[in-house]
Design a protein around this motif. Structure first.
Motif, PDB file in Angstrom:
ATOM      1  N   TRP A   1      -4.435  -3.352  -8.644  1.00 27.12           N
ATOM      2  CA  TRP A   1      -4.070  -2.285  -7.743  1.00 27.12           C
ATOM      3  C   TRP A   1      -5.376  -1.278  -7.736  1.00 27.12           C
ATOM      4  O   TRP A   1      -5.962  -1.212  -8.639  1.00 27.12           O
TER       5      TRP A   1
ATOM      6  N   SER B   1       0.972  -1.175  -0.049  1.00 26.97           N
ATOM      7  CA  SER B   1      -0.041  -0.140   0.007  1.00 26.97           C
ATOM      8  C   SER B   1       0.869   1.429   0.121  1.00 26.97           C
ATOM      9  O   SER B   1       2.012   1.234   0.557  1.00 26.97           O
TER      10      SER B   1
ATOM     11  N   SER C   1      -0.391  -8.491 -10.815  1.00 26.48           N
ATOM     12  CA  SER C   1      -0.500  -7.468  -9.693  1.00 26.48           C
ATOM     13  C   SER C   1      -1.916  -6.803  -9.900  1.00 26.48           C
ATOM     14  O   SER C   1      -1.875  -6.132 -11.426  1.00 26.48           O
TER      15      SER C   1
ATOM     16  N   GLY D   1      -2.105  -2.859  -3.459  1.00 26.83           N
ATOM     17  CA  GLY D   1      -2.249  -3.630  -4.702  1.00 26.83           C
ATOM     18  C   GLY D   1      -2.071  -5.218  -3.975  1.00 26.83           C
ATOM     19  O   GLY D   1      -1.683  -5.395  -2.922  1.00 26.83           O
TER      20      GLY D   1
END
Length: 361
Positions: free
Chosen positions: A103, A76, A101, A167
């Protein structure tokens, strides 16, 4: 899926104290010469970002042993922005082994705790909760070292004031050596007066994958959007698709989105045969006009050389997901949870029908 409960009371008060730059004991904080702020407890807040600025950030590195997989670790970055930010592009680069990933932006007191790296489960993080609390900011192409998610001039994602970026990282080291790897973001923003169109996320997922062994398979998911859109806005779909990013793993070899119905007939929105490791997100130029369309049809294709079937999941399993941004003021999500095998077509590809199990607006 962990339950999600917005944090209020004590945390909300802490946010008010921080955002007002006033200590909770009533004593004022000090503004430093460089624009940063030192709180009475000694914590230093960086200068608040301003609209039109470019923001950069490097997250803490992961260390992965040879062959190690690290899923469900969160990172974060609290922005400390006292006004909304209008994001026109997000670029990432990483040092390798970043399998994927996703986010999100959320209120800064959501998934509360120190910034950096933390176990997603320790703060009851899940992607649905993050999407509902705020929205989707960016998604990485599978195993890609670089990505750029860029929008046309005048279009942007709005990050509300006092936002935190969170994320969900999935690290997979497929090499024979240990690796230390970090991800870095460059986020370009525009001034509010230069933005005429706000963008909102669309996401579809087919979790009913069941790949044939030693064969190619394709899974087709058709979701009606016309009826739901008309109930919401009292008009047929009239939005544009600005950007598209598909997500699949190593066996993926094909992806297509089509708009069905309407006066213009069936049309291909986006199509790719890109393999894992390639940046596959694309800004559609021009943005795709969905006017009159009644359905979206999503096709995910795979080539499975194994002697075993492959389903939906992480590791050596597969996924069929896409993210898009549209200019209608609404978030859309669709999911397929069942599958109907149709057998091989004339090219020997095993076709599957995955009914759209529901759309959320």
């Amino acid at each position: 899926m962990a339950s999600f409960r917005p944090r209020v009371s004590v945390v909300a008060w802490a946010m008010v104290c921080t955002s007002a730059l006033v200590a909770c004991d009533g004593s004022p904080s000090s503004d430093d010469a460089d624009g940063s702020t030192t709180l009475p407890d000694g914590k230093v807040l960086p200068p608040a970002p301003k609209t039109g600025e470019t923001l950069t950030h490097e997250f803490p590195a992961f260390v992965a042993a040879p062959g190690e997989e690290i899923p469900w670790e969160c990172q974060s970055w609290t922005l400390h922005n006292d006004k909304p930010l209008y994001v026109t592009s997000v670029s990432q680069e990483n040092d390798g082994a970043w399998h994927h990933s996703n986010w999100f932006f959320v209120p800064e007191d959501t998934f509360d705790g120190p910034d950096g790296t933390w176990s997603c489960s320790s703060r009851e993080f899940n992607e649905v909760a993050a999407g509902l609390a705020g929205g989707v900011l960016f998604a990485q192409s599978t195993q890609s070292l670089t990505d750029e998610q860029a929008f046309h001039e005048g279009k942007a994602i709005e990050l509300p004031a006092h936002a935190r970026i969170v994320g969900n990282a999935h690290i997979l080291n497929a090499t024979a050596k240990s690796i230390e790897t970090a991800i870095r973001f460059t986020i370009k923003t525009a001034r509010a007066e230069d933005v005429d169109t706000k963008l909102y996320p669309v996401s579809y997922t087919n979790i009913a994958l069941d790949l044939e062994p030693n064969a190619e398979s394709r899974f087709v998911m058709t979701c009606n959007i016309g009826d739901a859109f008309e109930r919401k806005f009292n008009r047929a779909p009239d939005f544009h698709i600005e950007y598209v990013l598909p997500h699949y793993h190593a066996l993926g070899n094909y992806f297509r989105i089509e708009a069905l119905g309407g006066d213009k007939g069936d049309r291909v929105v986006f199509e790719t045969k890109a393999t894992v490791g390639d940046p596959v997100g694309k800004t559609l130029d021009p943005a795709f006009d969905m006017a009159g369309a009644t359905d979206l049809r999503i096709t995910c294709g795979y080539d499975n050389p194994r002697s075993s079937r492959v389903g939906y999941g992480i590791g050596d399993q597969e996924m069929c997901v896409f993210l898009a941004y549209i200019d209608a003021p609404i978030k859309i999500a669709g999911t397929a949870i069942m599958n109907e095998p149709l057998g091989p077509n004339d090219d020997g590809i095993f076709m599957n029908n995955s009914p759209c199990g529901g759309i959320s607006f």
